[in-house]
Design a protein around this motif. Structure first.
Motif, PDB file in Angstrom:
ATOM      1  N   CYS A 196     -21.838  12.605 -33.508  1.00 53.97           N
ATOM      2  CA  CYS A 196     -21.166  11.927 -32.400  1.00 53.97           C
ATOM      3  C   CYS A 196     -20.069  11.038 -32.929  1.00 53.97           C
ATOM      4  CB  CYS A 196     -22.162  11.091 -31.609  1.00 53.97           C
ATOM      5  SG  CYS A 196     -23.230  12.097 -30.571  1.00 53.97           S
TER       6      CYS A 196
ATOM      7  N   PHE B 209     -19.131  14.793 -20.265  1.00 51.65           N
ATOM      8  CA  PHE B 209     -19.857  14.317 -19.090  1.00 51.65           C
ATOM      9  C   PHE B 209     -19.407  12.933 -18.649  1.00 51.65           C
ATOM     10  CE2 PHE B 209     -23.313  16.748 -21.536  1.00 51.65           C
ATOM     11  CZ  PHE B 209     -22.835  17.966 -21.089  1.00 51.65           C
TER      12      PHE B 209
ATOM     13  N   LYS C  48     -25.319  13.039 -15.530  1.00 54.83           N
ATOM     14  CA  LYS C  48     -25.021  12.911 -16.946  1.00 54.83           C
ATOM     15  C   LYS C  48     -26.300  13.127 -17.763  1.00 54.83           C
ATOM     16  CE  LYS C  48     -22.191   9.562 -17.858  1.00 54.83           C
ATOM     17  NZ  LYS C  48     -21.609   8.262 -18.215  1.00 54.83           N
TER      18      LYS C  48
ATOM     19  N   GLN D 164     -27.039  16.140 -20.345  1.00 53.12           N
ATOM     20  CA  GLN D 164     -27.327  15.857 -21.759  1.00 53.12           C
ATOM     21  C   GLN D 164     -28.608  16.571 -22.180  1.00 53.12           C
ATOM     22  OE1 GLN D 164     -27.445  11.622 -21.556  1.00 53.12           O
ATOM     23  NE2 GLN D 164     -25.223  11.384 -21.749  1.00 53.12           N
ATOM     24  N   GLN D 165     -29.613  16.507 -21.316  1.00 55.56           N
ATOM     25  CA  GLN D 165     -30.876  17.196 -21.625  1.00 55.56           C
ATOM     26  C   GLN D 165     -30.657  18.696 -21.764  1.00 55.56           C
ATOM     27  OE1 GLN D 165     -33.457  15.952 -18.419  1.00 55.56           O
ATOM     28  NE2 GLN D 165     -34.166  14.153 -19.535  1.00 55.56           N
TER      29      GLN D 165
ATOM     30  N   LEU E  19     -27.913  20.226 -22.505  1.00 51.50           N
ATOM     31  CA  LEU E  19     -27.122  20.490 -23.703  1.00 51.50           C
ATOM     32  C   LEU E  19     -28.035  20.553 -24.929  1.00 51.50           C
ATOM     33  CD1 LEU E  19     -24.470  20.727 -25.268  1.00 51.50           C
ATOM     34  CD2 LEU E  19     -24.333  18.236 -25.276  1.00 51.50           C
TER      35      LEU E  19
ATOM     36  N   TYR F 227     -19.205  15.788 -31.206  1.00 57.48           N
ATOM     37  CA  TYR F 227     -19.285  15.363 -29.811  1.00 57.48           C
ATOM     38  C   TYR F 227     -18.635  13.989 -29.690  1.00 57.48           C
ATOM     39  CZ  TYR F 227     -21.489  14.707 -25.202  1.00 57.48           C
ATOM     40  OH  TYR F 227     -21.729  14.521 -23.865  1.00 57.48           O
TER      41      TYR F 227
ATOM     42  N   THR G  91     -17.572  10.649 -27.656  1.00 59.39           N
ATOM     43  CA  THR G  91     -18.050   9.890 -26.503  1.00 59.39           C
ATOM     44  C   THR G  91     -17.632   8.423 -26.628  1.00 59.39           C
ATOM     45  OG1 THR G  91     -20.021   9.215 -25.275  1.00 59.39           O
ATOM     46  CG2 THR G  91     -20.273   9.493 -27.635  1.00 59.39           C
TER      47      THR G  91
ATOM     48  N   GLU H 190     -25.392   7.680 -24.981  1.00 59.61           N
ATOM     49  CA  GLU H 190     -25.201   9.112 -25.147  1.00 59.61           C
ATOM     50  C   GLU H 190     -25.216   9.503 -26.627  1.00 59.61           C
ATOM     51  OE1 GLU H 190     -21.369  10.738 -23.780  1.00 59.61           O
ATOM     52  OE2 GLU H 190     -22.522  12.324 -22.798  1.00 59.61           O
TER      53      GLU H 190
ATOM     54  N   TYR I 288     -28.722   9.212 -28.020  1.00 60.73           N
ATOM     55  CA  TYR I 288     -29.632  10.235 -27.498  1.00 60.73           C
ATOM     56  C   TYR I 288     -29.329  11.606 -28.109  1.00 60.73           C
ATOM     57  CZ  TYR I 288     -31.822  13.408 -24.105  1.00 60.73           C
ATOM     58  OH  TYR I 288     -32.544  14.405 -23.516  1.00 60.73           O
ATOM     59  N   LEU I 289     -28.037  11.941 -28.233  1.00 64.29           N
ATOM     60  CA  LEU I 289     -27.661  13.287 -28.643  1.00 64.29           C
ATOM     61  C   LEU I 289     -27.573  13.473 -30.151  1.00 64.29           C
ATOM     62  CD1 LEU I 289     -24.794  14.045 -26.066  1.00 64.29           C
ATOM     63  CD2 LEU I 289     -27.184  14.802 -25.947  1.00 64.29           C
TER      64      LEU I 289
ATOM     65  N   PHE J 277     -35.556  11.654 -23.223  1.00 65.53           N
ATOM     66  CA  PHE J 277     -34.687  10.537 -22.869  1.00 65.53           C
ATOM     67  C   PHE J 277     -35.482   9.286 -22.509  1.00 65.53           C
ATOM     68  CE2 PHE J 277     -31.815   8.183 -20.030  1.00 65.53           C
ATOM     69  CZ  PHE J 277     -30.736   8.058 -20.876  1.00 65.53           C
TER      70      PHE J 277
END
Ligand SMILES: Nc1ncnc2c1ncn2[C@@H]1O[C@H](COP(=O)(O)OP(=O)(O)O)[C@@H](O)[C@H]1O
Ligand SMILES: [Mg+2]
Lengths: 262, 268
Positions: free
Chosen positions: B39, B162, B170, B174-175, B177, B190, B192, B197, B200-201, B229
């Motif tokens: 990210c 998103f 959103k 995300q889930q 994805l 990614y 952001t 986000e 989480y990702l 999440f």
């Protein structure tokens, strides 16, 4: 529920009735004014005689042959102008270098009234069909070209990035981005082009032809047969109306993705 | 994880020339191992999109080096999910998703089958024949994600896909994805501006400074996968990491709003 709905229906049918009746009333008024010698019948032959004469010319094949040749010229000219207009327009829109090179040429030649080129076309192509088709073609070409270029240039740049990121070839840029993206503007150009075609066909046939609706109008002036002239005028009006309708329905079929809100 | 997939060294980007020159990226260096979900987090205007577009080959770099390892020539190197709505308005959902496959010359029947598979995966099966203008914002971005995944690239580049969606959508996307990505071994970059986000990702977060964009921090995010999440939000380590990232990001945001950094290049 039935009340307001019925009222809407009533309004629609009432409006439709009025829009059918009003031209009929106008024709009746015209007929009456001529009959009572309030209008000069030499300039305004009564609708009943025009209709009678129309039938006569229809049956003896005069009108069909004039109409056929005029339609042939308009459609050929339209194709001869619109097809290169779209192809060159897409190319100018996609490639700034080519746009920069050709834009001055287009800007310089576009304002020339295409009718002014008819004598030149007659010299180059002779008295046959080619000169008429070329004149109409030129008129359509510029309108389609200019609108196509504008259509491509206005395509959101993000779509070009998408094409590039997904590995589009030159051909893909034309067929999947530029052409569909510019299609609404291409249609605008084609509608304008058809309008101009009608103008040019009449003029071209008055000056340089032995048949066609323009020729019909011109000869009826020379021999002072005004019924025939009115028939020519009405035919032209019908063409204009049906061409526009045809393009509108074609547009709805080929642009199903058009957002009705925008 | 295997060898490096992306190597960036001293990357810089200047927009414009002379008086109007803007330094968007300055001396950006990082390495992304294969299969990592990276990210890139930074305040708006710091050059995240620019960095991603350079990785995608949509923008030229001004200086520095950049290597993307393309392992399988039969597979595309990268596919991008754009920040703005980027579905082609004149194509149906199905044709939009199949666009990359079409460009690669995959026959209609196969590309349609593959596209349908991904359209179902993002829950839009019944909208395959709809046009983009008939979809909501969340549905459009689902289609964009499907379009990138079905193309089966080695690297996925995602630019705040998103960001414009409401909170519920959103989280759902995300889930989805993560569910689609997990097990693909695809490298993801990614972008952001949301700390939540990124935490989480991502496997890792690169924090960027305000313009000109530089790498400020390189933070490991080692929560086990698959991630939930709800669970993650109540995890004390999540809270601690959030505080750490926010602390660093705050300086950058305040820096731009209070000091108003000079927008132009010094000396040019
Ligand atoms: N095409 C461009 N021309 C000039 N300046 C640009 C261009 N694209 C981006 N910039 C500038 O570069 C900086 C970084 O932009 P961007 O990468 O879009 O930031 P982010 O995605 O982080 O919000 C911004 O100051 C922006 O104004
Ligand atoms: Mg951005």
């Amino acid at each position: 529920m039935a009340g307001p709905w019925k009222m809407v229906m009533d309004n629609i049918s009432r409006d439709r009735l009025i829009s059918i009746l009003s031209p009929l009333m106008l024709l009746l008024l015209w007929e009456a004014l001529v009959r009572f010698h309030l209008l000069d019948y030499r300039f305004f032959p009564p609708p009943s005689t025009i209709v009678g004469r129309f039938w006569e010319l229809l049956v003896d094949g005069t009108i069909p042959s004039h109409v056929a040749i005029s339609l042939f010229r308009v459609f050929s000219g339209f194709l001869v102008g619109a097809v290169p207009g779209v192809i060159i327009g897409l190319t100018m829109g996609l490639f700034p270098v080519i746009r920069a090179a050709l834009e001055p040429v287009v800007a310089a030649t576009y304002p020339i009234p295409k009718l002014a080129l008819l004598p030149l076309m007659l010299l180059i192509f002779g008295y046959g069909e080619a000169s008429k088709i070329a004149t109409i073609g030129l008129g359509c070409f510029f309108l389609v070209l200019i609108n196509t270029v504008a259509g491509v240039v206005n395509i959101d740049k993000i779509f070009l990035d998408v094409a590039r990121n997904y590995g589009a070839t030159k051909r893909d840029y034309y067929l999947t981005i530029a052409l569909p993206g510019a299609l609404p503007m291409i249609f605008t150009g084609m509608k304008l082009g058809l309008g101009v075609s009608l103008l040019l066909i009449v003029a071209a046939e008055m000056i340089g032809a032995q048949n066609g609706i323009g020729y019909l109008i011109w000869t009826s002036y020379q021999i002072f047969r005004l019924e025939d002239m009115y028939i020519g005028l009405v035919l032209m009006a019908f063409f204009g109306y049906f061409f526009t309708m045809g393009l509108n329905s074609l547009e709805r079929v080929v642009i199903p993705w058009k957002d009705p809100k925008s | 994880m295997e060898g490096p997939k992306i190597v960036v060294r001293g990357l810089s980007k200047v927009f414009g020339t002379g008086d109007k020159a803007v330094l968007a990226l300055d001396d950006v260096s990082f390495t992304v191992p294969k299969g990592q979900f990276l990210c890139i987090l930074g305040p708006s205007g710091c050059g995240k999109t620019t960095l991603l577009r350079i990785l995608a080959g949509l923008e030229k770099k001004t200086g520095g080096h950049l290597v993307l390892h393309h392992e399988n020539p039969a597979q595309p190197l990268n596919s991008m999910v754009f920040q703005e709505y980027s579905l082609l308005p004149w194509l149906t959902v199905l044709d939009n998703v199949a666009y990359g496959l079409r460009m690669r010359g995959i026959p209609p029947r196969e590309r349609e089958a593959r596209a349908r598979g991904f359209i179902d995966k993002v829950g839009l099966g019944e909208f395959a024949r709809s046009y983009p203008h008939q979809l909501s914002g969340g549905m459009k971005q689902r289609v964009s994600v499907a379009r990138a995944f079905v193309n089966d690239p080695e690297i996925l580049l995602m630019d705040e896909p998103f960001a414009s969606l409401d909170e519920q959508n959103k989280i759902l996307l995300q889930q989805e994805l993560l569910r689609i990505w997990e097990g693909t071994n695809k490298t993801v970059v990614y972008v952001t501006h949301s700390i939540d986000e990124a935490l989480y990702l991502g496997d890792r977060i690169l924090l960027m400074t305000a313009r000109p964009g530089r790498i400020k921090r390189d933070i490991e995010v080692s929560f086990p996968r698959p991630r939930d999440f709800k669970e993650l939000k109540t995890n004390p380590r999540f809270a601690a990491l959030f505080a750490e990232v926010w602390g660093a990001l705050k300086e950058e945001v305040l820096g731009t709003t209070l000091k108003e950094r000079p927008p132009r290049l010094a000396g040019t």
